[in-house]
Design a protein around this motif. Structure first.
Motif: not given
Ligand code: ASP
Ligand code: MG
Length: 430
Positions: A413-424
């Motif tokens: 989105l304009r202000n926000t990025v969201q990621l579903v990730i594996k094992d960080i």
């Protein structure tokens, strides 16, 4: 009209040992003669330990007493570091344990959530009795107030909702006059009571919310959350290196951050404060002289990238068995099931015949969801995921954080990025 009332919240880490309690007393010493309400959580990890007692009790593992001893020993050590032998506090604390004995006697109730609240509230009762007694021994005139006679809630155990009108009336009669006399009022965070007198809790880490409720009802001048970090940081220092303190935040930014899982403040804290324009300070109890983070209205809206990592997420992939399109009536049904089971959706995406959501992994609720949807849908899960949210992201930050990671779902989105990730793994730079 704002009163000159300060509401201070001290969390479990601030009173985890005798030295911590002495430090809290030293901070409060500077406010002698001021109108102060002190909200206290359970000491150290007591709430987690009480959850273990609850587990042992409900699953009949035979370890109730052993688990209770962990709590008793912790509080005995705490008292031994603060009081002389034979001080009346020891008997006060014994009486608190006795009050909970009925929970373990047959017949056992099978209302897990109700019993949970009756038991787990013990943590705040113990800590507040001990801290109030110590403050009084230090000559700080402090009245211990039972949150259960002030914070009225409904009977949604473990996540109870506030009855604001009754709570306001009870604050007016039980807290206001005492504070106006110049005495400190000390009250448990996290707990409340139904109209029938059963104890309720406001959700884990709910003491911040208690402090916000009292700030609202008292028209406080300010609320302070005293923490073991120097303020609100650009990321969790236990997970990320090179985080920096945010000197100020708008209410809106703070709400967004907590919504996305920043655990620095309980998500329900901001709204009551914002409704009355009460500023919130997040400040260090280790370095009380240094400025923390100011959260309030009218701050300039420019922020560095802020990173929030929400662990233990699951992707639920829900597909129609008959290959019918996932259209509005499916959505309506699915959302209702999610709402009824109190499974909160963090991110979602739909395709022609499937619907994928990222939710916190709460196994018993997800199991129920699968059973309910079984007839019409196939539900597959992928566990052990993390949800990474970056507010005010910059492309280079995003790149450095996702390098080498598997990104399963992404939304910008304009202000926000969201990621579903594996094992960080531990991230070097943000
Ligand atoms: N003691 C409770 C918990 O640990 C409430 C709180 O800390 O705010 O969840
Ligand atoms: Mg706590």
């Amino acid at each position: 009209m704002k009163k000159h009332v300060f509401v201070f919240k001290f969390g479990g880490a601030s009173i985890k040992d005798a030295e911590g309690v002495r430090n809290v007393a030293a901070i409060l010493e500077k406010y002698r003669g001021k109108q102060v309400i002190i909200v206290i959580s359970a000491s150290g990890k007591t709430t987690n330990h009480l959850e273990e007692v609850m587990y042992a009790h409900f699953n009949r593992t035979g370890q109730v007493n052993e688990k209770l001893d962990v709590i008793k020993n912790h509080h005995r050590r705490l008292m031994d570091g603060l009081f002389d032998p034979g001080d009346p506090i020891y008997e006060e604390v014994e009486a608190l344990y006795r009050e909970k004995d009925w929970i373990f006697e047959p017949p056992a109730s099978d209302d897990y959530d109700m019993i949970y609240d009756q038991l787990v509230s013990l943590g705040e009762l113990l800590s507040t009795h001990i801290v109030a007694a110590f403050l009084n021994r230090c000559g700080l005139d402090t009245l211990w107030v039972d949150a259960r006679s002030v914070i009225r809630t409904d009977a949604t155990y473990r996540e109870s909702q506030i009855d604001w009108e009754t709570t306001q009336n009870q604050v007016n009669s039980l807290i206001k006059p005492v504070v106006e006399e110049g005495r400190f009022v000390l009250v448990q965070g996290f707990i409340g009571s139904t109209a029938e007198g059963l104890t309720t809790t406001l959700g884990r880490e709910g003491s911040d919310f208690t402090a916000a409720i009292l700030s609202y009802c008292m028209d406080a001048e300010k609320m302070v959350i005293w923490k073991d970090v120097e303020g609100v940081l650009t990321g969790d220092p236990r997970l990320f290196k090179n985080v920096t303190k945010l000197p100020w935040l708008s209410y809106k930014e703070a709400i967004e951050m907590t919504y996305y899982g920043a655990s620095v403040i309980h998500p329900k804290t901001i709204k009551p404060l914002q409704n009355k324009n009460i500023p919130l300070y997040v400040q260090s109890f280790i370095h009380p002289e240094t400025e923390g983070t100011y959260i309030g209205p009218d701050v300039e809206e420019h922020y560095p990238p802020i990173v929030i990592l929400d662990k233990n997420q699951t992707l639920l992939h829900i597909a129609t068995r008959d290959f019918s399109f996932v259209v509005e009536h499916h959505m309506a049904r699915l959302f209702k099931v999610f709402a009824d089971l109190r499974i909160f959706i963090n991110m979602m995406r739909n395709t022609a015949i499937s619907f994928t959501v990222c939710v916190p992994n709460i196994p018993d609720r997800i199991q129920k969801l699968k059973e309910i949807l079984e007839d019409e849908y196939t539900v597959t899960t992928e566990d052990d995921l993390e949800l990474l949210t970056i507010r005010h992201y910059e492309e280079n930050v995003l790149k450095s954080m996702t390098r080498g990671k598997i990104v399963l779902m992404e939304e910008r989105l304009r202000n926000t990025v969201q990621l579903v990730i594996k094992d960080i793994p531990l991230i070097e730079r943000i």
